[in-house]
Scaffold this motif. Structure first.
Motif, PDB file in Angstrom:
ATOM      1  N   ALA A   1       0.832  -1.204   0.000  1.00 30.54           N
ATOM      2  CA  ALA A   1       0.000   0.000   0.000  1.00 30.54           C
ATOM      3  C   ALA A   1       0.869   1.258   0.000  1.00 30.54           C
ATOM      4  O   ALA A   1       0.570   2.225  -0.718  1.00 30.54           O
ATOM      5  CB  ALA A   1      -0.922  -0.005   1.223  1.00 30.54           C
ATOM      6  N   ILE A   2       1.963   1.233   0.768  1.00 26.22           N
ATOM      7  CA  ILE A   2       2.875   2.380   0.798  1.00 26.22           C
ATOM      8  C   ILE A   2       3.507   2.583  -0.568  1.00 26.22           C
ATOM      9  O   ILE A   2       3.593   3.708  -1.077  1.00 26.22           O
ATOM     10  CB  ILE A   2       3.965   2.175   1.875  1.00 26.22           C
ATOM     11  N   ALA A   3       3.949   1.469  -1.197  1.00 24.66           N
ATOM     12  CA  ALA A   3       4.574   1.551  -2.519  1.00 24.66           C
ATOM     13  C   ALA A   3       3.607   2.116  -3.557  1.00 24.66           C
ATOM     14  O   ALA A   3       3.960   3.002  -4.344  1.00 24.66           O
ATOM     15  CB  ALA A   3       5.067   0.172  -2.949  1.00 24.66           C
ATOM     16  N   VAL A   4       2.376   1.594  -3.542  1.00 27.11           N
ATOM     17  CA  VAL A   4       1.368   2.057  -4.507  1.00 27.11           C
ATOM     18  C   VAL A   4       1.023   3.518  -4.275  1.00 27.11           C
ATOM     19  O   VAL A   4       0.872   4.289  -5.230  1.00 27.11           O
ATOM     20  CB  VAL A   4       0.095   1.172  -4.418  1.00 27.11           C
ATOM     21  N   TRP A   5       0.927   3.912  -2.997  1.00 33.82           N
ATOM     22  CA  TRP A   5       0.599   5.313  -2.704  1.00 33.82           C
ATOM     23  C   TRP A   5       1.691   6.238  -3.199  1.00 33.82           C
ATOM     24  O   TRP A   5       1.408   7.295  -3.795  1.00 33.82           O
ATOM     25  CB  TRP A   5       0.399   5.515  -1.198  1.00 33.82           C
ATOM     26  N   ILE A   6       2.967   5.900  -2.936  1.00 33.58           N
ATOM     27  CA  ILE A   6       4.079   6.746  -3.399  1.00 33.58           C
ATOM     28  C   ILE A   6       4.050   6.847  -4.916  1.00 33.58           C
ATOM     29  O   ILE A   6       4.215   7.931  -5.491  1.00 33.58           O
ATOM     30  CB  ILE A   6       5.431   6.178  -2.919  1.00 33.58           C
ATOM     31  N   PHE A   7       3.847   5.702  -5.571  1.00 33.90           N
ATOM     32  CA  PHE A   7       3.813   5.678  -7.040  1.00 33.90           C
ATOM     33  C   PHE A   7       2.665   6.544  -7.562  1.00 33.90           C
ATOM     34  O   PHE A   7       2.843   7.338  -8.492  1.00 33.90           O
ATOM     35  CB  PHE A   7       3.652   4.237  -7.531  1.00 33.90           C
ATOM     36  N   TRP A   8       1.484   6.403  -6.955  1.00 34.19           N
ATOM     37  CA  TRP A   8       0.312   7.195  -7.390  1.00 34.19           C
ATOM     38  C   TRP A   8       0.561   8.687  -7.168  1.00 34.19           C
ATOM     39  O   TRP A   8       0.265   9.516  -8.037  1.00 34.19           O
ATOM     40  CB  TRP A   8      -0.929   6.765  -6.612  1.00 34.19           C
ATOM     41  N   PHE A   9       1.130   9.035  -6.015  1.00 30.45           N
ATOM     42  CA  PHE A   9       1.377  10.440  -5.699  1.00 30.45           C
ATOM     43  C   PHE A   9       2.348  11.064  -6.708  1.00 30.45           C
ATOM     44  O   PHE A   9       2.188  12.215  -7.108  1.00 30.45           O
ATOM     45  CB  PHE A   9       1.939  10.556  -4.276  1.00 30.45           C
ATOM     46  N   LEU A  10       3.350  10.283  -7.112  1.00 29.48           N
ATOM     47  CA  LEU A  10       4.334  10.798  -8.064  1.00 29.48           C
ATOM     48  C   LEU A  10       3.745  11.013  -9.455  1.00 29.48           C
ATOM     49  O   LEU A  10       4.068  11.983 -10.136  1.00 29.48           O
ATOM     50  CB  LEU A  10       5.518   9.828  -8.176  1.00 29.48           C
ATOM     51  N   TYR A  11       2.888  10.086  -9.870  1.00 34.69           N
ATOM     52  CA  TYR A  11       2.454  10.067 -11.276  1.00 34.69           C
ATOM     53  C   TYR A  11       1.012  10.518 -11.494  1.00 34.69           C
ATOM     54  O   TYR A  11       0.530  10.473 -12.617  1.00 34.69           O
ATOM     55  CB  TYR A  11       2.654   8.657 -11.847  1.00 34.69           C
ATOM     56  N   LYS A  12       0.344  10.996 -10.451  1.00 37.91           N
ATOM     57  CA  LYS A  12      -1.057  11.376 -10.600  1.00 37.91           C
ATOM     58  C   LYS A  12      -1.252  12.553 -11.549  1.00 37.91           C
ATOM     59  O   LYS A  12      -2.315  12.701 -12.166  1.00 37.91           O
ATOM     60  CB  LYS A  12      -1.684  11.679  -9.236  1.00 37.91           C
ATOM     61  N   ASP A  13      -0.227  13.397 -11.667  1.00 42.00           N
ATOM     62  CA  ASP A  13      -0.354  14.573 -12.548  1.00 42.00           C
ATOM     63  C   ASP A  13       0.301  14.369 -13.913  1.00 42.00           C
ATOM     64  O   ASP A  13       0.317  15.282 -14.733  1.00 42.00           O
ATOM     65  CB  ASP A  13       0.277  15.800 -11.867  1.00 42.00           C
ATOM     66  N   ILE A  14       0.874  13.178 -14.143  1.00 40.10           N
ATOM     67  CA  ILE A  14       1.516  12.884 -15.426  1.00 40.10           C
ATOM     68  C   ILE A  14       0.475  12.339 -16.395  1.00 40.10           C
ATOM     69  O   ILE A  14      -0.221  11.367 -16.080  1.00 40.10           O
ATOM     70  CB  ILE A  14       2.655  11.854 -15.256  1.00 40.10           C
ATOM     71  N   GLU A  15       0.363  12.989 -17.539  1.00 38.69           N
ATOM     72  CA  GLU A  15      -0.586  12.505 -18.543  1.00 38.69           C
ATOM     73  C   GLU A  15      -0.074  11.209 -19.156  1.00 38.69           C
ATOM     74  O   GLU A  15       1.105  11.068 -19.483  1.00 38.69           O
ATOM     75  CB  GLU A  15      -0.786  13.554 -19.640  1.00 38.69           C
ATOM     76  N   PHE A  16      -0.992  10.263 -19.333  1.00 39.18           N
ATOM     77  CA  PHE A  16      -0.628   8.960 -19.891  1.00 39.18           C
ATOM     78  C   PHE A  16      -0.050   9.115 -21.292  1.00 39.18           C
ATOM     79  O   PHE A  16       0.867   8.394 -21.686  1.00 39.18           O
ATOM     80  CB  PHE A  16      -1.856   8.043 -19.909  1.00 39.18           C
TER      81      PHE A  16
END
Length: 334
Positions: A17-32
């Motif tokens: 959960a910590i890994a996924v949260w960090i990953f999501w926080f980093l890439y949430k503003d990056i357009e696919f």
């Protein structure tokens, strides 16, 4: 009180959960679309070369491991056996952090009849040597890119004022260091029977005896040389990926070394496959090197993603090969 398996499952889920949260926080503003565009615009000849180099590094890790395994018990460990066990270990780490060490020992114990205890001892020694090389690599990166290190430190601490204050209060500083050393000494003396202190002391003794024991191997030079080459391979893997991506193609070798160091620290974190922590540290240092935030994060995603795919594919192949091998049966000497 929780059952050990339930407790272990909770720990695994928390780390994931910590890994996924960090990953999501980093890439949430990056357009696919930005990620897809960067993937298609990259030079995949360089990235493909990085994967080939990395695969060679895994094989070299397997060969280095065979140098530590004693031949007086079980069946002789071949390079193929050790390589496949190493890859199964990396695959297990993608699921459960730190499970890879036990997994690769279990696989080799089953197929070659070598005791788990002996194999775990060799793996602990390997990891200890890798830790020493990581520290040495960090020091090398500091020497090569000391100006950047000092700039980063200066953002956190006013180094000029700090140096002046230290010189002005030099007797007090020296006295403080002496008191600190005495406190540590008395703590170690007072709590020498404490479980944690004993574990630390035991680890240091084992590390020292292990390093001394390397000199008694049949091929100590091969062990040390392969250890150096393994870390050189990490560097070459990072270099080739950097050359394959337009935004990082102009990084100097010293800057690539710094990126590698940050990535290695990120992989040490107790999360599955360094997910999140690797991306965060690599992107951070690239931003400090003048790479845009988006490009830094995409670079981290590409190099980590390709390496994860390599581990999944090669690890699954090795797992299938090893489970098909018959279990070793101790010959009857009667």
């Amino acid at each position: 009180m929780l059952h050990p398996r339930i407790k272990q499952t909770i720990q695994i889920l928390i780390s994931l959960a910590i890994a996924v949260w960090i990953f999501w926080f980093l890439y949430k503003d990056i357009e696919f679309n930005s990620l897809v565009e960067q993937i298609f615009s990259s030079n995949w000849a360089w990235i493909g070369l990085s994967l080939a180099i990395a695969l060679g590094g895994y094989a070299l890790r397997g060969w280095r491991w065979t140098l530590l395994i004693q031949e007086n018990e079980g069946k002789k460990v071949t390079l193929s056996d050790a390589y496949h066990a190493v890859m199964v270990g990396y695959l297990a780490n993608m699921i459960v952090p730190r499970a890879g060490e036990v997994a690769r020992c279990g696989v080799l114990s089953r197929t070659n009849g070598i005791s788990i205890g002996h194999l775990l001892g060799t793996v602990i020694l390997e990891r200890s040597i890798d830790l020493l090389f990581l520290i040495a690599t960090i020091l090398l990166a500091f020497l090569v890119e000391n100006e950047l290190f000092l700039n980063l430190a200066g953002q956190l601490v006013d180094l000029d004022n700090l140096g002046t204050k230290l010189l002005q209060n030099l007797p007090l500083v020296m006295g403080g260091i002496l008191v600190f050393c005495l406190v540590i000494y008395f703590i170690l003396r007072r709590f020498r029977d404490n479980g944690f202190i004993q574990k630390v002391q035991h680890f240091l003794r084992e590390l020292y005896s292990g390093i001394k024991g390397i000199s008694t191997l049949k091929n100590p030079m091969g062990f040390w040389l392969s250890s150096v080459v393994i870390w050189l391979i990490y560097f070459l893997t990072m270099c080739t990926v950097a050359l394959g991506i337009q935004s990082t193609a102009n990084l100097s070798s010293g800057e690539v070394l710094l990126v590698m160091v940050m990535g290695s620290i990120g992989m040490v974190a107790p999360v599955q496959g360094g997910i999140g922590t690797f991306h965060a540290l690599v992107a951070f240092i690239l931003i400090q090197l003048g790479i845009s935030e988006v490009d830094g994060k995409i670079f981290a995603a590409i190099i980590h993603g390709t390496q994860v795919i390599l581990v999944l594919v090669a690890g699954l192949i090795s797992w299938v090969i090893m489970i098909q091998k018959p279990a070793w049966i101790k010959p009857d000497k009667s």
